[in-house]
Design a protein around this motif. Structure first.
Motif, PDB file in Angstrom:
ATOM      1  N   THR A  52      30.556  13.062  10.243  1.00 40.18           N
ATOM      2  CA  THR A  52      31.208  12.078  11.108  1.00 40.18           C
ATOM      3  C   THR A  52      31.149  12.517  12.567  1.00 40.18           C
ATOM      4  O   THR A  52      30.798  11.736  13.452  1.00 40.18           O
ATOM      5  CB  THR A  52      32.670  11.857  10.678  1.00 40.18           C
ATOM      6  N   LEU A  53      31.481  13.779  12.827  1.00 42.01           N
ATOM      7  CA  LEU A  53      31.440  14.286  14.204  1.00 42.01           C
ATOM      8  C   LEU A  53      30.021  14.270  14.765  1.00 42.01           C
ATOM      9  O   LEU A  53      29.823  13.984  15.948  1.00 42.01           O
ATOM     10  CB  LEU A  53      32.030  15.693  14.279  1.00 42.01           C
ATOM     11  N   GLU A  54      29.042  14.565  13.919  1.00 42.00           N
ATOM     12  CA  GLU A  54      27.651  14.499  14.383  1.00 42.00           C
ATOM     13  C   GLU A  54      27.282  13.071  14.784  1.00 42.00           C
ATOM     14  O   GLU A  54      26.639  12.850  15.812  1.00 42.00           O
ATOM     15  CB  GLU A  54      26.709  15.026  13.309  1.00 42.00           C
ATOM     16  N   GLU A  55      27.701  12.092  13.992  1.00 43.54           N
ATOM     17  CA  GLU A  55      27.426  10.695  14.326  1.00 43.54           C
ATOM     18  C   GLU A  55      28.120  10.287  15.620  1.00 43.54           C
ATOM     19  O   GLU A  55      27.550   9.584  16.447  1.00 43.54           O
ATOM     20  CB  GLU A  55      27.853   9.758  13.187  1.00 43.54           C
ATOM     21  N   LEU A  56      29.367  10.725  15.778  1.00 51.91           N
ATOM     22  CA  LEU A  56      30.122  10.375  16.980  1.00 51.91           C
ATOM     23  C   LEU A  56      29.569  11.052  18.224  1.00 51.91           C
ATOM     24  O   LEU A  56      29.871  10.641  19.343  1.00 51.91           O
ATOM     25  CB  LEU A  56      31.601  10.721  16.805  1.00 51.91           C
ATOM     26  N   SER A  57      28.761  12.090  18.045  1.00 48.90           N
ATOM     27  CA  SER A  57      28.174  12.813  19.175  1.00 48.90           C
ATOM     28  C   SER A  57      26.862  12.206  19.637  1.00 48.90           C
ATOM     29  O   SER A  57      26.314  12.618  20.649  1.00 48.90           O
ATOM     30  CB  SER A  57      27.934  14.280  18.781  1.00 48.90           C
ATOM     31  N   TYR A  78      31.110   6.096  21.145  1.00 49.04           N
ATOM     32  CA  TYR A  78      32.446   5.582  21.474  1.00 49.04           C
ATOM     33  C   TYR A  78      32.358   4.290  22.281  1.00 49.04           C
ATOM     34  O   TYR A  78      33.163   3.385  22.101  1.00 49.04           O
ATOM     35  CB  TYR A  78      33.279   6.643  22.196  1.00 49.04           C
ATOM     36  N   GLY A  79      31.381   4.182  23.156  1.00 54.04           N
ATOM     37  CA  GLY A  79      31.184   2.941  23.901  1.00 54.04           C
ATOM     38  C   GLY A  79      30.856   1.792  22.969  1.00 54.04           C
ATOM     39  O   GLY A  79      31.381   0.681  23.125  1.00 54.04           O
ATOM     40  N   LYS A  80      29.998   2.032  21.996  1.00 48.53           N
ATOM     41  CA  LYS A  80      29.655   0.997  21.012  1.00 48.53           C
ATOM     42  C   LYS A  80      30.887   0.571  20.226  1.00 48.53           C
ATOM     43  O   LYS A  80      31.098  -0.622  19.994  1.00 48.53           O
ATOM     44  CB  LYS A  80      28.587   1.519  20.044  1.00 48.53           C
ATOM     45  N   LEU A  81      31.690   1.550  19.813  1.00 49.73           N
ATOM     46  CA  LEU A  81      32.913   1.220  19.076  1.00 49.73           C
ATOM     47  C   LEU A  81      33.849   0.365  19.920  1.00 49.73           C
ATOM     48  O   LEU A  81      34.422  -0.612  19.424  1.00 49.73           O
ATOM     49  CB  LEU A  81      33.628   2.491  18.623  1.00 49.73           C
ATOM     50  N   GLU A  82      34.001   0.720  21.195  1.00 47.65           N
ATOM     51  CA  GLU A  82      34.882  -0.048  22.077  1.00 47.65           C
ATOM     52  C   GLU A  82      34.368  -1.468  22.274  1.00 47.65           C
ATOM     53  O   GLU A  82      35.142  -2.429  22.243  1.00 47.65           O
ATOM     54  CB  GLU A  82      35.027   0.664  23.424  1.00 47.65           C
ATOM     55  N   ARG A  83      33.068  -1.615  22.473  1.00 45.56           N
ATOM     56  CA  ARG A  83      32.495  -2.959  22.665  1.00 45.56           C
ATOM     57  C   ARG A  83      32.642  -3.804  21.397  1.00 45.56           C
ATOM     58  O   ARG A  83      32.983  -4.983  21.471  1.00 45.56           O
ATOM     59  CB  ARG A  83      31.028  -2.854  23.083  1.00 45.56           C
ATOM     60  N   ARG A  84      32.417  -3.218  20.256  1.00 48.73           N
ATOM     61  CA  ARG A  84      32.559  -3.966  18.999  1.00 48.73           C
ATOM     62  C   ARG A  84      34.014  -4.362  18.751  1.00 48.73           C
ATOM     63  O   ARG A  84      34.297  -5.470  18.312  1.00 48.73           O
ATOM     64  CB  ARG A  84      32.025  -3.149  17.827  1.00 48.73           C
ATOM     65  N   ALA A  85      34.934  -3.463  19.056  1.00 46.83           N
ATOM     66  CA  ALA A  85      36.354  -3.773  18.881  1.00 46.83           C
ATOM     67  C   ALA A  85      36.773  -4.899  19.828  1.00 46.83           C
ATOM     68  O   ALA A  85      37.519  -5.805  19.441  1.00 46.83           O
ATOM     69  CB  ALA A  85      37.202  -2.525  19.124  1.00 46.83           C
TER      70      ALA A  85
END
Length: 104
Positions: A78-83, A88-95
């Motif tokens: 999970t941490l590797e994917e988040l790196s 985090y920008g993608k997550l914020e835009r999708r949210a």
């Protein structure tokens, strides 16, 4: 002493948790399932001087762990994917898009 409960916020808002966003550093931090990639596990950690009070390093003290290799492997993945890139920008835009859509 500042103890931050990052069970909900840890790694969800930033790799450094909410502490990174609000620019503070706790003396102790608690983390939950996020460190296990969503699997049931928990941990806490903090400054060395505080941790030494909780788990002394004298020769009589024994330290044990409850091995959770699958949860730890999931957490690392999970941490590797988040790196990668702008995770985090993608997550914020999708949210934000989901919030604008009115869907629940």
């Amino acid at each position: 002493m500042l103890i931050l409960d990052e069970v909900i916020s840890g790694f969800r808002v930033a790799r450094g948790g909410a502490q990174r966003i609000v620019r503070i550093q706790a003396d102790l931090t608690t983390l939950g399932k996020i460190i296990g990639g969503g699997l049931p596990v928990g941990a806490f950690g903090g400054r060395a001087d505080v941790m030494d009070l909780l788990a002394p390093t004298d020769p009589c003290t024994k330290r044990h762990t409850f091995g959770q290799p699958v949860a730890m492997a999931a957490g690392i993945a999970t941490l590797e994917e988040l790196s990668q890139g702008d995770a985090y920008g993608k997550l914020e835009r999708r949210a934000a898009a989901l919030a604008r859509s009115g869907r629940k």
